[in-house]
Enzyme design. Structure first.
Site, PDB file in Angstrom:
ATOM      1  N   GLY A  74       0.800  -1.356  -0.101  1.00 51.06           N
ATOM      2  CA  GLY A  74       0.041  -0.119  -0.064  1.00 51.06           C
ATOM      3  C   GLY A  74       0.821   1.423  -0.001  1.00 51.06           C
ATOM      4  O   GLY A  74       1.809   1.115  -0.490  1.00 51.06           O
ATOM      5  N   GLU A  75       0.240   2.505   0.660  1.00 48.07           N
ATOM      6  CA  GLU A  75       1.216   3.643   0.634  1.00 48.07           C
ATOM      7  C   GLU A  75       1.125   4.506  -0.698  1.00 48.07           C
ATOM      8  O   GLU A  75       1.594   5.470  -0.889  1.00 48.07           O
ATOM      9  CB  GLU A  75       2.475   3.628   1.352  1.00 48.07           C
ATOM     10  CG  GLU A  75       2.452   2.889   2.599  1.00 48.07           C
ATOM     11  CD  GLU A  75       4.083   2.625   2.927  1.00 48.07           C
ATOM     12  OE1 GLU A  75       4.982   3.246   2.341  1.00 48.07           O
ATOM     13  OE2 GLU A  75       4.167   2.060   4.191  1.00 48.07           O
ATOM     14  N   GLY A  76       0.580   3.607  -1.687  1.00 52.56           N
ATOM     15  CA  GLY A  76       1.094   4.224  -3.047  1.00 52.56           C
ATOM     16  C   GLY A  76       2.316   3.776  -3.703  1.00 52.56           C
ATOM     17  O   GLY A  76       2.817   4.267  -4.717  1.00 52.56           O
TER      18      GLY A  76
END
Length: 365
Positions: free
Chosen positions: A330-332
């Site tokens: 996640g997080e980008g």
């Protein structure tokens, strides 16, 4: 900024959502022009494979035969989830705020990748169950305060958000995008428990059995995975009458997911490129597409997450991701990793010589 702290959560009554107009990117004349430009480059037809189709897609999104990326942006949306009190995550909710501090100190994977590729990164407090105004980071230039409330509600007993809270999150997401530079947006997230929210949204919006939507998230063992499945099955039963997209998002989603959906809707209305990360970001895109049809046209899917539900999301969105790196952070992070491919696609169409330019004989007809 809209801040709400409602003491009770009444039954959801969907408000009128004023979504910006999403333009149709299809233009057969431009598509043919882009294809002809690429076919005349000094290479055999189709020799650059998916880089060629990516270049066409970028041109169609931007409505030009000379696509380019300027001032790319990452916004990491952070929030907590009331459902985690039932043990649906391997980590405690306190980790959400701790990771926000890590982002602000530049120590997370997304920080490293954003620095490497010169992408501006900011962290959005969508609903973290912590008060950053009393922290050393209260005036940090990378922290944006759009907190709707301190974490979503417990979806096992009530909607995760009231209608007003969900609408506030959507509108805050739209407003965040209205004020940013550039033409490419990556939405990342941080929220202990948000794989549960994404799984619930996928199950209801995609009409997919919940067991097929659930993964290990931050690292659940087999016992924890079975417990998570049991809890999420009960959540869906609790909200069995909820079917309309807005109602589903409010009842089963999370503050950061709703805010990401709003950001994606606004970005698509401005013809920005949406570089989509993994499971959570894709669930936000699915919600955005159901609320404002046409948003998904602007999406380029960065990678295939190992979260089981992501394969179903990609199929629902008719998506073919660029990378398959076995990631689930996640997080980008997956989107940032794929970003250079978009740069290369733009460079190929704008800078590579044609047969005529180079004085090279083209393919015999």
């Amino acid at each position: 900024m809209k801040t709400l702290n409602t003491l009770t959560a009444p039954k959801i009554i969907a408000p009128k959502i004023i979504a910006p107009k999403i333009a149709n990117i299809e233009n057969s004349e431009l598509r043919q022009q882009l294809r002809q430009i690429i076919d005349q480059k000094t290479k055999p037809l189709g020799a650059l494979g998916r880089l060629e189709t990516l270049a066409v897609q970028l041109g169609m999104i931007q409505g030009t035969a000379t696509p380019q990326i300027t001032q790319p942006q990452i916004r990491v949306f952070a929030a907590d989830h009331g459902l985690t009190k039932h043990g649906t995550s391997a980590y405690p909710s306190a980790v959400t705020a701790q990771m926000v501090y890590n982002f602000l100190q530049g120590g997370a994977a997304i920080n490293v990748l954003a620095r490497q590729h010169n992408i501006e990164l900011k962290v959005v407090d969508a609903g973290v169950d912590a008060d950053f105004t009393n922290s050393p980071f209260k005036d940090h230039p990378q922290l944006l305060d759009y907190k709707v409330r301190h974490g979503s509600r417990d979806a096992l007993t009530e909607p995760a958000m009231t209608a007003a809270e969900c609408l506030a999150a959507l509108e805050n997401g739209m407003n965040i995008v209205k004020g940013i530079a550039g033409n490419l947006l990556i939405v990342g997230e941080m929220g202990i428990g948000n794989t549960s929210a994404a799984s619930l949204l996928l199950a209801r919006l995609g009409d997919i059995p919940i067991d097929a939507c659930i993964g290990r998230g931050t690292g659940l063992d087999d016992k924890g995975l079975a417990h998570k499945a049991n809890i999420l099955t009960q959540v869906l039963a609790q909200h069995s009458d909820v079917q309309a997209p807005f109602d589903v998002l409010a009842a089963l989603g999370g503050l950061e997911v709703a805010m990401m959906a709003g950001a994606l809707i606004q970005a698509a209305s401005e013809r920005r490129i949406l570089l989509i990360d993994g499971f959570i970001a894709s669930s936000a895109l699915l919600a955005a597409e159901r609320l404002a049809p046409g948003v998904a046209q602007y999406a380029i899917f960065a990678h295939h997450s190992v979260e089981p539900g992501h394969a179903h999301l990609l199929k629902l969105l008719n998506a073919e991701p660029l990378l398959n790196m076995g990631m689930r952070l996640g997080e980008g992070s997956g989107a940032a990793l794929a970003y250079p491919l978009l740069q290369s696609a733009c460079a190929i169409i704008n800078e590579m010589a044609s047969f005529n330019d180079a004085g090279i004989s083209g393919q015999n007809s």
